[in-house]
Design a protein around this motif. Structure first.
Motif, PDB file in Angstrom:
ATOM      1  N   ASP A  55      -3.330   5.070   2.953  1.00  0.00           N
ATOM      2  CA  ASP A  55      -2.499   4.471   4.000  1.00  0.00           C
ATOM      3  C   ASP A  55      -2.818   2.989   4.160  1.00  0.00           C
ATOM      4  O   ASP A  55      -1.917   2.157   4.364  1.00  0.00           O
ATOM      5  N   GLN A  56      -4.095   2.634   4.067  1.00  0.00           N
ATOM      6  CA  GLN A  56      -4.459   1.226   4.174  1.00  0.00           C
ATOM      7  C   GLN A  56      -3.925   0.429   2.998  1.00  0.00           C
ATOM      8  O   GLN A  56      -3.474  -0.706   3.151  1.00  0.00           O
ATOM      9  N   ARG A  57      -3.973   1.015   1.791  1.00  0.00           N
ATOM     10  CA  ARG A  57      -3.436   0.313   0.636  1.00  0.00           C
ATOM     11  C   ARG A  57      -1.928   0.131   0.752  1.00  0.00           C
ATOM     12  O   ARG A  57      -1.376  -0.891   0.336  1.00  0.00           O
ATOM     13  N   LYS A  58      -1.240   1.120   1.330  1.00  0.00           N
ATOM     14  CA  LYS A  58       0.200   0.982   1.544  1.00  0.00           C
ATOM     15  C   LYS A  58       0.478  -0.146   2.533  1.00  0.00           C
ATOM     16  O   LYS A  58       1.431  -0.901   2.391  1.00  0.00           O
ATOM     17  N   GLY A  59      -0.384  -0.249   3.542  1.00  0.00           N
ATOM     18  CA  GLY A  59      -0.215  -1.337   4.496  1.00  0.00           C
ATOM     19  C   GLY A  59      -0.415  -2.693   3.847  1.00  0.00           C
ATOM     20  O   GLY A  59       0.299  -3.652   4.165  1.00  0.00           O
ATOM     21  N   ILE A  60      -1.370  -2.783   2.926  1.00  0.00           N
ATOM     22  CA  ILE A  60      -1.589  -4.045   2.224  1.00  0.00           C
ATOM     23  C   ILE A  60      -0.380  -4.380   1.351  1.00  0.00           C
ATOM     24  O   ILE A  60       0.053  -5.526   1.272  1.00  0.00           O
ATOM     25  N   ALA A  61       0.178  -3.358   0.688  1.00  0.00           N
ATOM     26  CA  ALA A  61       1.359  -3.597  -0.144  1.00  0.00           C
ATOM     27  C   ALA A  61       2.542  -4.045   0.708  1.00  0.00           C
ATOM     28  O   ALA A  61       3.285  -4.957   0.335  1.00  0.00           O
ATOM     29  N   ASP A  62       2.725  -3.397   1.893  1.00  0.00           N
ATOM     30  CA  ASP A  62       3.806  -3.804   2.787  1.00  0.00           C
ATOM     31  C   ASP A  62       3.586  -5.206   3.337  1.00  0.00           C
ATOM     32  O   ASP A  62       4.535  -5.895   3.702  1.00  0.00           O
ATOM     33  N   TYR A  63       2.313  -5.608   3.398  1.00  0.00           N
ATOM     34  CA  TYR A  63       1.993  -6.949   3.911  1.00  0.00           C
ATOM     35  C   TYR A  63       2.617  -8.023   3.043  1.00  0.00           C
ATOM     36  O   TYR A  63       3.009  -9.084   3.516  1.00  0.00           O
ATOM     37  N   PHE A  64       2.745  -7.750   1.726  1.00  0.00           N
ATOM     38  CA  PHE A  64       3.310  -8.714   0.804  1.00  0.00           C
ATOM     39  C   PHE A  64       4.751  -8.363   0.431  1.00  0.00           C
ATOM     40  O   PHE A  64       5.234  -8.789  -0.614  1.00  0.00           O
ATOM     41  N   ALA A  65       5.437  -7.555   1.257  1.00  0.00           N
ATOM     42  CA  ALA A  65       6.810  -7.174   0.966  1.00  0.00           C
ATOM     43  C   ALA A  65       7.700  -8.410   0.973  1.00  0.00           C
ATOM     44  O   ALA A  65       7.530  -9.300   1.808  1.00  0.00           O
ATOM     45  N   PRO A  66       8.661  -8.517   0.036  1.00  0.00           N
ATOM     46  CA  PRO A  66       9.529  -9.702  -0.020  1.00  0.00           C
ATOM     47  C   PRO A  66      10.492  -9.751   1.146  1.00  0.00           C
ATOM     48  O   PRO A  66      10.852  -8.728   1.732  1.00  0.00           O
ATOM     49  N   VAL A  67      10.917 -10.949   1.489  1.00  0.00           N
ATOM     50  CA  VAL A  67      11.864 -11.168   2.577  1.00  0.00           C
ATOM     51  C   VAL A  67      13.115 -11.788   1.987  1.00  0.00           C
ATOM     52  O   VAL A  67      13.037 -12.730   1.193  1.00  0.00           O
ATOM     53  N   SER A  68      14.270 -11.246   2.358  1.00  0.00           N
ATOM     54  CA  SER A  68      15.536 -11.783   1.860  1.00  0.00           C
ATOM     55  C   SER A  68      15.810 -13.130   2.518  1.00  0.00           C
ATOM     56  O   SER A  68      15.837 -13.250   3.744  1.00  0.00           O
ATOM     57  N   VAL A  69      15.989 -14.153   1.702  1.00  0.00           N
ATOM     58  CA  VAL A  69      16.196 -15.514   2.207  1.00  0.00           C
ATOM     59  C   VAL A  69      17.546 -16.012   1.731  1.00  0.00           C
ATOM     60  O   VAL A  69      17.909 -15.857   0.572  1.00  0.00           O
ATOM     61  N   SER A  70      18.305 -16.615   2.632  1.00  0.00           N
ATOM     62  CA  SER A  70      19.604 -17.168   2.272  1.00  0.00           C
ATOM     63  C   SER A  70      19.431 -18.379   1.386  1.00  0.00           C
ATOM     64  O   SER A  70      18.543 -19.207   1.608  1.00  0.00           O
TER      65      SER A  70
END
Length: 361
Positions: A55-70
């Motif tokens: 669960d902690q590793r999933k949180g770390i992966a979500d921490y670097f999740a990409p953000v859609s930018v216009s």
């Protein structure tokens, strides 16, 4: 000083190029510092994968999740933001009138005071609203990671920062989070594999110690102590019983075990039954051919002795389902290649296979 002609003698100044720093510079120190920093970050990541839960590793992966930018730049980050002053909505015509008359809700003096001292709550609300329009998320779930927009940067600066982060990683911005997540999963799998191999190596070492202690505790097995060879191979724990000059496991040309050999197989079965690993059994002979013929040769003899070993192990408590294969190798895999008729080539080999490893023989 005057010369003979009455003129002044020219002064010549010679300058020497001092030092040799131009050849040695300090650029390598910067490169070395970058390398050490990268290695420190890499081993820090390995350590994090070893001490964190899934669960902690999933949180770390979500921490670097990409953000859609216009990708739009028209009006981005400006005062108008792509809208007209006089009418709400996007400006669709270059001929739309632009007026400097901005509606006010109070006297001019009060407007100037409010602009110089804005309400902190209103400013925070405006920043949260800007983040929501950018990321498509509400104020409550605004991401708190390096890829989110900062309160003190406009939309253009935010886009440029994300592109810079993507360039540093060498991947497109929209795939940055996927690459990091995949890298974390691969490291996690490698860490688990190494842990399994370490545990198996410890179990194999303990089994080898128990086998040697069992042989030493039984007087009738003492002559076979020198015939036992135990080592770890890439396939697993290999246990070999080798004939000596005057000590054999089987009578010549026969697959019937001597009494001490059968007792030794019982001790081996007792030690190996504590582990769940599969077993691969192979029989080996020397290069001495059969004298009486009768249709039998070293291939038949090695296969029969391997099968006799299988039956002895099953009788000692090894489940038949753990037997991976039983093969006869005749004289195709000599222990002493330069002496094909040596009695040490006559042997039984048992390999306690590692998990997920197929026998190589």
């Amino acid at each position: 000083m005057s010369n003979s002609a009455g003129g002044e003698q020219p002064i010549i100044i010679k300058k020497k190029k001092g030092g040799h720093g131009g050849h040695h510079g300090g650029a390598w120190k910067v490169a070395y510092a970058d390398f050490v920093t990268a290695m420190m970050a890499f081993f820090l990541l390995l350590w994090l994968l070893n001490v964190t839960t899934s669960d902690q590793r999933k949180g770390i992966a979500d921490y670097f999740a990409p953000v859609s930018v216009s990708r739009e730049t028209s009006g981005s980050g400006g005062i108008l933001g792509g809208q007209t002053i006089t009418a709400p909505g996007a400006q669709i015509s270059s001929s739309s009138p632009v007026s400097a008359d901005v509606p006010s809700s109070g006297p001019p003096g009060q407007q100037a005071e409010e602009s110089e001292n804005p309400d902190p709550d209103a400013l925070a609300s405006t920043q949260r609203s800007g983040n929501s329009e950018l990321t498509g998320q509400g104020p409550a779930d605004t991401p708190k990671d390096p890829a989110s927009q900062r309160p003190n940067e406009n939309r253009l600066e935010y886009q440029q920062r994300l592109e810079q982060m993507a360039k540093q990683l060498g991947v497109p911005g929209q795939k940055m989070g996927e690459k990091l997540s995949d890298f974390a999963e691969r490291l996690n799998e490698a860490s688990q594999t190494l842990q399994i191999q370490k545990t198996e190596a410890q179990q194999f070492q303990q089994a080898a110690s128990e086998i040697r202690q069992a042989i030493q505790s039984i007087p009738e097995l003492e002559p076979l102590a020198q015939s036992l060879m135990i080592d770890q191979t890439p396939d697993g724990l290999r246990i070999q019983i080798v004939d000596q000059d005057r000590i054999s496991m089987f009578p010549g040309g026969s697959a019937q075990m001597y009494g001490p050999t059968r007792a030794l197989m019982g001790q081996l079965a007792k030690a190996l039954s504590k582990l769940p690993n599969r077993l691969s059994i192979s029989g080996h002979t020397d290069s001495t051919p059969f004298t009486n013929g009768g249709g039998r040769d070293n291939w038949d003899l090695s296969s029969e002795r391997a099968n006799a070993t299988r039956r002895a192990l099953i009788a000692g408590g090894i489940p038949e389902s753990r037997i991976q294969d039983v093969v006869g190798r005749a004289d195709r895999d000599l222990l002493v290649p330069d002496q094909p008729n040596s009695p040490r080539n006559r042997r039984i080999s048992m390999i306690l296979l590692r998990d997920g490893v197929a026998p190589s023989n």
